[in-house]
Design an enzyme around this catalytic site. Structure first.
Site, PDB file in Angstrom:
ATOM      1  N   LYS A  22      80.256  47.002 113.888  1.00  0.00           N
ATOM      2  CA  LYS A  22      80.490  47.111 115.642  1.00  0.00           C
ATOM      3  C   LYS A  22      79.445  46.689 116.315  1.00  0.00           C
ATOM      4  CE  LYS A  22      78.852  51.707 116.433  1.00  0.00           C
ATOM      5  NZ  LYS A  22      77.942  51.768 118.285  1.00  0.00           N
ATOM      6  N   ASN A  23      78.143  47.278 115.495  1.00  0.00           N
ATOM      7  CA  ASN A  23      77.182  46.965 116.210  1.00  0.00           C
ATOM      8  C   ASN A  23      77.002  46.017 116.052  1.00  0.00           C
ATOM      9  OD1 ASN A  23      76.720  49.679 116.477  1.00  0.00           O
ATOM     10  ND2 ASN A  23      75.137  49.609 114.920  1.00  0.00           N
ATOM     11  N   CYS A 120      75.250  57.732 122.285  1.00  0.00           N
ATOM     12  CA  CYS A 120      75.089  58.925 121.430  1.00  0.00           C
ATOM     13  C   CYS A 120      73.599  59.628 122.150  1.00  0.00           C
ATOM     14  CB  CYS A 120      74.651  58.938 120.119  1.00  0.00           C
ATOM     15  SG  CYS A 120      75.791  58.683 119.363  1.00  0.00           S
ATOM     16  N   ARG A 125      65.980  57.794 123.814  1.00  0.00           N
ATOM     17  CA  ARG A 125      66.921  56.522 123.894  1.00  0.00           C
ATOM     18  C   ARG A 125      66.816  55.951 125.073  1.00  0.00           C
ATOM     19  NH1 ARG A 125      72.185  55.606 120.592  1.00  0.00           N
ATOM     20  NH2 ARG A 125      71.016  54.167 120.068  1.00  0.00           N
ATOM     21  N   ASP A 310      71.474  55.243 109.967  1.00  0.00           N
ATOM     22  CA  ASP A 310      73.365  55.544 110.753  1.00  0.00           C
ATOM     23  C   ASP A 310      73.443  56.123 109.034  1.00  0.00           C
ATOM     24  OD1 ASP A 310      71.977  54.190 112.894  1.00  0.00           O
ATOM     25  OD2 ASP A 310      74.208  53.241 113.485  1.00  0.00           O
ATOM     26  N   ARG A 402      84.650  55.715 118.270  1.00  0.00           N
ATOM     27  CA  ARG A 402      83.709  54.780 118.616  1.00  0.00           C
ATOM     28  C   ARG A 402      83.602  53.907 117.225  1.00  0.00           C
ATOM     29  NH1 ARG A 402      78.808  56.627 120.448  1.00  0.00           N
ATOM     30  NH2 ARG A 402      78.290  54.636 120.508  1.00  0.00           N
TER      31      ARG A 402
HETATM   32  C1  UD1 Z   1      71.069  50.315 117.350  1.00  0.00           C
HETATM   33  C2  UD1 Z   1      72.130  50.750 116.634  1.00  0.00           C
HETATM   34  C3  UD1 Z   1      71.584  52.038 116.334  1.00  0.00           C
HETATM   35  C4  UD1 Z   1      71.047  51.857 114.779  1.00  0.00           C
HETATM   36  C5  UD1 Z   1      69.861  51.773 115.456  1.00  0.00           C
HETATM   37  C6  UD1 Z   1      68.445  51.945 114.540  1.00  0.00           C
HETATM   38  C7  UD1 Z   1      73.339  49.224 118.202  1.00  0.00           C
HETATM   39  C8  UD1 Z   1      75.214  49.423 119.331  1.00  0.00           C
HETATM   40  N1  UD1 Z   1      73.007  50.654 117.759  1.00  0.00           N
HETATM   41  O1  UD1 Z   1      70.926  51.654 118.050  1.00  0.00           O
HETATM   42  O2  UD1 Z   1      73.397  52.315 115.245  1.00  0.00           O
HETATM   43  O3  UD1 Z   1      70.988  54.041 114.723  1.00  0.00           O
HETATM   44  O4  UD1 Z   1      70.332  50.670 116.851  1.00  0.00           O
HETATM   45  O5  UD1 Z   1      68.995  51.005 113.638  1.00  0.00           O
HETATM   46  O6  UD1 Z   1      73.383  48.075 117.874  1.00  0.00           O
HETATM   47  N2  UD1 Z   1      63.779  52.774 121.830  1.00  0.00           N
HETATM   48  C9  UD1 Z   1      62.065  52.684 122.778  1.00  0.00           C
HETATM   49  N3  UD1 Z   1      62.420  51.962 124.186  1.00  0.00           N
HETATM   50  C10 UD1 Z   1      63.143  51.093 123.938  1.00  0.00           C
HETATM   51  C11 UD1 Z   1      64.849  51.009 122.399  1.00  0.00           C
HETATM   52  C12 UD1 Z   1      63.721  52.151 121.862  1.00  0.00           C
HETATM   53  O7  UD1 Z   1      61.308  53.808 122.296  1.00  0.00           O
HETATM   54  O8  UD1 Z   1      63.259  50.456 124.744  1.00  0.00           O
HETATM   55  C13 UD1 Z   1      63.236  53.638 120.467  1.00  0.00           C
HETATM   56  C14 UD1 Z   1      64.419  54.473 120.188  1.00  0.00           C
HETATM   57  O9  UD1 Z   1      64.886  56.387 121.001  1.00  0.00           O
HETATM   58  C15 UD1 Z   1      64.351  55.259 119.109  1.00  0.00           C
HETATM   59  C16 UD1 Z   1      63.615  53.212 118.090  1.00  0.00           C
HETATM   60  O10 UD1 Z   1      63.346  52.641 119.864  1.00  0.00           O
HETATM   61  O11 UD1 Z   1      63.365  55.948 118.725  1.00  0.00           O
HETATM   62  C17 UD1 Z   1      64.633  52.661 117.897  1.00  0.00           C
HETATM   63  O12 UD1 Z   1      65.467  52.188 119.166  1.00  0.00           O
HETATM   64  P1  UD1 Z   1      66.384  50.798 118.563  1.00  0.00           P
HETATM   65  O13 UD1 Z   1      66.183  50.302 117.310  1.00  0.00           O
HETATM   66  O14 UD1 Z   1      66.371  50.077 120.388  1.00  0.00           O
HETATM   67  O15 UD1 Z   1      68.240  51.354 118.328  1.00  0.00           O
HETATM   68  P2  UD1 Z   1      69.205  50.936 119.026  1.00  0.00           P
HETATM   69  O16 UD1 Z   1      68.900  49.339 119.862  1.00  0.00           O
HETATM   70  O17 UD1 Z   1      69.538  51.761 120.513  1.00  0.00           O
END
Ligand code: UD1
Length: 428
Positions: A22-23, A120, A125, A310, A402
């Site tokens: 999915k991701n 989620c 986030r 995850d 999802r």
């Molecule tokens: C993706 C995955 C999710 C997985 C996560 C970490 C998808 C759709 N989702 O989520 O299933 O759990 O990677 O492996 O691919 N952060 C910030 N600012 C930002 C972006 C992120 O502070 O602009 C923080 C987030 O709040 C979190 C950390 O960085 O604490 C890591 O998040 P991130 O790796 O970006 O996760 P996602 O891409 O949202």
């Protein structure tokens, strides 16, 4: 809203085919905005999230045709012309990753208006890293009333982007924007997840020049245009990991097929340490457990190649009945223990303090009614229910839908007693 009812106690035996990730699929779908030629994605999972994104892409001018092709489930996405550059709140809020259309829209049309995301309920986030990266590439970004307004009338320009910490989404978003930028972009402290590599390889198949994906430095040399391609979505390591935990929880002998075992190396190592018998081939994982209790094992979530956040909740479910106390540390998201009170309803003994959960293994769990709170939390409830006595009903399974394709059929085929109760009471 549908529920899933599980009667615990059945040992699992058989094969579970793992779907496309999915991701990865949702980022690859967004990549289709970057070319006016068709992108054919195979090994596509059919999930609520891919469906949401399909609806959004349709509004932007993408034709999205799902079918069963010669290589299984496929989606052909074709964007001859971008007809809209607005991604509205009601579509983006349903799935955070739809925010990733922002970069491709700016790259191809020079402007976009995209709602800030929902997704989620696991902590704040934010998307600050995404926006900073797009600004570094030359986009002018303004925020008004929950929307990002972005403009780059003269196109994006290659830049050095040094992330302060690892973000999967921001790494992917930067790649999606930089492939059509003028000049070279270098990303440091880039995420190394298999989905990043999948996206980079698909973009390269479309004519992009992305190097270093899978390491912490990615170099993207912008090209004038991308073309169509055929790409098979990487297997879903999170689905595979969750089913590995399910098999170990229920006990029995399950072979997961169409997987890449190296993508769940950290999980498999911890499962072995806990006493599971794991055998791997290049594309399958066999999980066996007899009647003996597992040993409590400590885990800490980390960016790839560490243990995926995850898979924290599935592993925690497994530890609820292990012998001894396991310490589970969550370092990626601040609010990813929402499954704990629900697991406690089944009889689990878990204490949370900050980013750490202590799980004292109990000898038995008992079925109860529980509520899915987010995608990854909900699968941990299903896993625990497989070993609980009596019936567990997991409500709000739209979270599960999802990210897990035909979950009840896949588990049912291995002998689990799982059925879906449709909204309105009809059992399937
Ligand atoms: C993706 C995955 C999710 C997985 C996560 C970490 C998808 C759709 N989702 O989520 O299933 O759990 O990677 O492996 O691919 N952060 C910030 N600012 C930002 C972006 C992120 O502070 O602009 C923080 C987030 O709040 C979190 C950390 O960085 O604490 C890591 O998040 P991130 O790796 O970006 O996760 P996602 O891409 O949202």
């Amino acid at each position: 809203m549908d529920s899933i009812a599980i009667i615990g106690g059945a040992r699992l035996e058989g094969e579970i085919p793992i779907s496309g990730a999915k991701n990865s699929a949702i980022k690859l779908m967004a990549a289709s905005l970057l070319t006016d030629e068709p992108l054919r994605l195979t090994n596509m999972p059919r999930l609520a999230d891919t469906h949401f994104l399909g609806k959004l892409l349709l509004r932007l001018g993408v034709s999205v045709i799902e079918s069963d092709g010669p290589d299984g489930p496929q989606t052909v996405l074709h964007t001859p012309e971008i007809i809209g550059s607005i991604a509205p709140y009601n579509l983006v809020r349903q799935m955070r990753a739809s925010f990733n259309v922002l970069g491709p829209l700016i790259a191809r049309t020079g402007q976009a208006k995209v709602s800030l995301p929902g997704g989620c309920a696991i902590g704040a986030r934010p998307v600050d890293l995404h926006l900073k990266a797009l600004e570094a590439l030359g986009a002018r970004i303004e925020l008004h009333e929950g929307y990002v307004y972005a403009q780059a009338p003269r196109g994006l320009k290659g830049a050095q982007i040094d992330f302060p910490f690892v973000s999967v989404g921001a790494t992917e978003h930067s790649m999606l924007a930089a492939v059509l930028a003028d000049g070279v972009t270098v990303l440091t402290k880039a995420a190394r997840e298999p989905e990043i590599v999948d996206l980079a390889q698909c973009l390269n198949a479309m004519g992009a020049k992305v190097e270093g994906a899978g390491t912490d430095t990615i170099t993207i040399t912008g090209v004038m245009r991308l073309h169509g391609a055929d790409w098979a979505v990487v297997p879903d390591r999170i689905e595979a990991g969750a089913f590995a935990c399910a098999a170990a929880m229920a006990g029995g002998d399950v072979r997961l097929t169409a997987v890449r075992p190296e993508h769940i190396r950290a999980l498999l190592d911890h499962m072995r340490a806990a006493g599971c018998q794991i055998d791997e081939t290049a594309d399958s994982v066999r999980v066996r457990r007899g009647t003996e209790r597992l040993r409590a094992t400590d885990i800490t979530t980390e960016p790839y190649p560490g243990l995926a956040t995850d898979l924290q909740s599935p592993f925690m479910a497994l530890m609820t009945m292990a012998q001894g106390e396991s310490v589970i540390r969550e370092t990626i998201f601040e609010n990813r223990f929402m499954h704990v009170p629900e697991l406690a309803r089944l009889g689990a003994d878990i204490t949370v303090s900050g980013g750490e959960a202590r799980v004292n293994g109990v000898e038995r769990l008992d079925g109860a009614e529980v509520m899915a709170t987010d995608l990854r939390a909900s699968v941990s409830l299903v896993i625990a229910a497989l070993a609980a006595r009596g019936e567990t009903k997991v409500h709000r399974v739209y979270h599960l839908d999802r990210g897990f394709e035909r979950l009840e059929q896949k588990l049912g085929a291995c002998g689990a007693d799982v059925r879906r109760i449709k909204h309105g009471g009809e059992e399937l």
